[in-house]
Design a protein around this motif. Structure first.
Motif, PDB file in Angstrom:
ATOM      1  N   ASP A   1      -7.010  -4.966  10.237  1.00 52.69           N
ATOM      2  CA  ASP A   1      -6.975  -5.323   8.453  1.00 52.69           C
ATOM      3  C   ASP A   1      -8.237  -5.191   7.942  1.00 52.69           C
ATOM      4  OD1 ASP A   1      -8.414  -7.378   9.891  1.00 52.69           O
ATOM      5  OD2 ASP A   1      -6.563  -7.686  11.185  1.00 52.69           O
TER       6      ASP A   1
ATOM      7  N   LYS B   1      -4.782  -8.734  -3.951  1.00 50.86           N
ATOM      8  CA  LYS B   1      -6.912  -8.294  -4.562  1.00 50.86           C
ATOM      9  C   LYS B   1      -6.549  -9.673  -5.983  1.00 50.86           C
ATOM     10  CE  LYS B   1      -9.664  -5.696  -5.598  1.00 50.86           C
ATOM     11  NZ  LYS B   1     -11.118  -5.633  -4.924  1.00 50.86           N
TER      12      LYS B   1
ATOM     13  N   TRP C   1      -7.858  -8.524   0.337  1.00 49.95           N
ATOM     14  CA  TRP C   1      -7.307  -7.673   1.855  1.00 49.95           C
ATOM     15  C   TRP C   1      -6.924  -6.940   2.152  1.00 49.95           C
ATOM     16  CZ3 TRP C   1      -2.982  -8.797   3.275  1.00 49.95           C
ATOM     17  CH2 TRP C   1      -1.646  -9.100   2.296  1.00 49.95           C
ATOM     18  N   ARG C   2      -6.978  -5.948   2.478  1.00 45.34           N
ATOM     19  CA  ARG C   2      -5.675  -4.619   2.958  1.00 45.34           C
ATOM     20  C   ARG C   2      -4.988  -4.826   4.713  1.00 45.34           C
ATOM     21  NH1 ARG C   2      -8.761   0.241   1.638  1.00 45.34           N
ATOM     22  NH2 ARG C   2     -10.492  -0.761   2.775  1.00 45.34           N
TER      23      ARG C   2
ATOM     24  N   LEU D   1       0.943  -0.864  -0.141  1.00 44.06           N
ATOM     25  CA  LEU D   1      -0.326   0.083  -0.240  1.00 44.06           C
ATOM     26  C   LEU D   1       0.985   0.750   0.614  1.00 44.06           C
ATOM     27  CD1 LEU D   1      -3.070  -0.857   3.099  1.00 44.06           C
ATOM     28  CD2 LEU D   1      -2.565  -1.146   0.402  1.00 44.06           C
TER      29      LEU D   1
ATOM     30  N   TYR E   1      -1.184  -5.831   0.488  1.00 48.74           N
ATOM     31  CA  TYR E   1      -2.854  -6.206   0.192  1.00 48.74           C
ATOM     32  C   TYR E   1      -2.722  -6.762  -0.972  1.00 48.74           C
ATOM     33  CZ  TYR E   1      -1.530  -4.137  -4.432  1.00 48.74           C
ATOM     34  OH  TYR E   1      -0.681  -3.550  -6.109  1.00 48.74           O
TER      35      TYR E   1
END
Length: 149
Positions: A68, A148, A76-77, A5, A146
């Motif tokens: 999170d 994705k 997720w991040r 990020l 992250y």
């Protein structure tokens, strides 16, 4: 795809969530505990009762903070930050800390199942909550990842 990020994305994750985890360490023991929090761009604000977490942070104010945001196992991040715990002592500091915290959390308490008392009762409970420990953590280092699909 896994990735890092950037700073704007890290700030967004920290600002958009209200539950995180504090990691603290003292006397050869590490403790990680979930907390409700507010983030103002510099500090994490929280409120709690006396206990192990506060005892440890008073002994060693250097802490780790983690949040999170999980949609599922492949989306997720997560943000991990390090900072310094500071207990808010004066009445003015404590009221301001609680104001920041309640202003952040109130929009998430929207239904009859999450609010069991009137706004007046909420304000009275906020004043009573000042009897606990109000604190802030100045975040000094942040990183985020992250995934994705």
């Amino acid at each position: 795809m896994l990735g890092d990020l950037n700073s704007r994305q890290i700030e967004h994750v920290l600002s958009s969530l209200i539950v995180g985890r504090i990691g603290c360490h003292a006397d050869g023991r590490t403790y990680i505990v979930p907390v409700t929090y507010a983030y103002d761009g510099t500090y994490i604000y929280g409120h709690t009762k006396e206990g192990l977490k506060i005892d440890m942070m008073r002994k060693n104010p250097m802490v780790c903070f983690e949040v999170d945001d999980m949609e599922n196992m492949s989306n997720w991040r997560s943000v991990i930050a390090w900072g310094k715990f500071e207990e808010l002592i004066t009445t003015e500091q404590r009221i301001e800390g609680m104001r920041i915290l309640t202003d952040t959390i109130m929009p998430f308490m929207t239904g009859e199942t999450t609010i069991s008392y009137s706004m007046m009762d909420f304000q009275q409970k906020t004043i009573e909550a000042l009897q606990g420990v109000v604190y802030k953590i100045k975040l000094t280092e942040k990183t985020g990842r992250y995934e994705k699909t």
